[in-house]
Design a protein around this motif. Sequence first.
Motif, PDB file in Angstrom:
ATOM      1  N   PHE A 193      20.962  30.309  26.599  1.00  0.00           N
ATOM      2  CA  PHE A 193      20.379  31.137  25.545  1.00  0.00           C
ATOM      3  C   PHE A 193      20.731  32.596  25.806  1.00  0.00           C
ATOM      4  O   PHE A 193      20.578  33.083  26.923  1.00  0.00           O
TER       5      PHE A 193
ATOM      6  N   SER B 294      11.619  26.539  24.614  1.00  0.00           N
ATOM      7  CA  SER B 294      12.735  26.055  25.434  1.00  0.00           C
ATOM      8  C   SER B 294      12.244  25.460  26.744  1.00  0.00           C
ATOM      9  O   SER B 294      12.770  24.435  27.215  1.00  0.00           O
TER      10      SER B 294
ATOM     11  N   TYR C  15      19.333  31.379  31.037  1.00  0.00           N
ATOM     12  CA  TYR C  15      18.849  32.415  30.130  1.00  0.00           C
ATOM     13  C   TYR C  15      19.626  33.695  30.409  1.00  0.00           C
ATOM     14  O   TYR C  15      19.448  34.320  31.459  1.00  0.00           O
TER      15      TYR C  15
ATOM     16  N   HIS D 288      20.821  31.329  20.639  1.00  0.00           N
ATOM     17  CA  HIS D 288      20.025  32.548  20.714  1.00  0.00           C
ATOM     18  C   HIS D 288      18.559  32.172  20.464  1.00  0.00           C
ATOM     19  O   HIS D 288      18.263  31.067  20.005  1.00  0.00           O
ATOM     20  N   PHE D 289      17.667  33.092  20.739  1.00  0.00           N
ATOM     21  CA  PHE D 289      16.255  32.824  20.461  1.00  0.00           C
ATOM     22  C   PHE D 289      15.910  33.022  18.984  1.00  0.00           C
ATOM     23  O   PHE D 289      14.841  32.647  18.540  1.00  0.00           O
TER      24      PHE D 289
ATOM     25  N   TRP E 201      18.068  25.215  16.353  1.00  0.00           N
ATOM     26  CA  TRP E 201      17.137  24.777  17.389  1.00  0.00           C
ATOM     27  C   TRP E 201      16.664  23.353  17.125  1.00  0.00           C
ATOM     28  O   TRP E 201      16.472  22.577  18.065  1.00  0.00           O
TER      29      TRP E 201
END
Length: 334
Positions: free
Chosen positions: A42, A54, A67, A285-286, A295
């Motif tokens: 991510f 996550s 991360y 990505h978040f 997601w």
Amino acid sequence: MPRLSRVVAFSSAVLAMAGAAFADPPAPPAPAKPKQIVIISFDSAREISQWQRSRALAKRTGAHFTYFLSCVFLLSPQTRADYTAPAKSAGKSNIGFAASKQDVADRLDQIGLAASEGHDIASHGCGHFDGKDWSKADWLKEFASFGHILENAYAINGIAPEPAGWRAIAHAVVGFRAPYLSTGKGLYEALAEADYHYDASGVSNGPVEPPTGGGLTRFSLPQIPEGPSSRPVIAMDYNLYVRHSGGFERPSQAAEFSDRTYQAFRAAFDRQYQGKRIPLVLSFHFTLMNDGAYWNALERFADETCVKANVECISFRDYVQRQRGGDRQAAVGG
């Protein structure tokens, strides 16, 4: 006559033994296949809810993630001046800063929890600037900013108490991914000097074994077939977002985009799982683009694949440590 029968029987037995002696030996067993490695990461790692989501996915699948943290999200509006990018004035960032001191505290908490759960905390630099033309000195400045801000985040923001072991987390960072996947000579010179163990900024035509040279392992995001025409796309959610909707939100098509993404991931996985078992690298990505389509696809994919006995979803750091330690992953099959 009976004596003749005994002679014939004896001769037959001798011939049978001779035949056995000269028969081809049994074929050796086929070499065991290695486990299929999947590496999921991510970028930026901003939203607290996505940290939590996550980590929950990792717990239920047994996965370890990487991360790639942008250090500006460890600076509040009041402390943003603690960061100065190469050739920029203090307090400048392409992606903003944390929303508040409390936002920083919550993110630090998530980083600590993720590290304690075995995840890989790595560097995405700080201000998300395009460094393709940066010199070695520029990159060393950026790396120094990242290290200083991560190590001293509690003190910089006046958040107390600093947890025991926090600085060990900061010192354990060994990986990097360049913003925009934008690299140059200066970056690789600086990575070697700054003692990073891996870089994950490359792009390749399909999955490739990551090469190691000069102490640095270089990973690439593969281009994988996607969509009705199976056109290659980089296996990253942002690239899929641009492919599907031109970089604009189309929530009404979220289910379609999610299924297309899942099918692309699963096909890329199956190709390696049934073939050479080269590690498959996927990146996210978040940000919940197209109403969380990517997601949703990630969770569907990981829930199905990471739990398989002959699959391991591990971090970049895990992979590099195994190679450096000579600990080739366990083989399966026979």
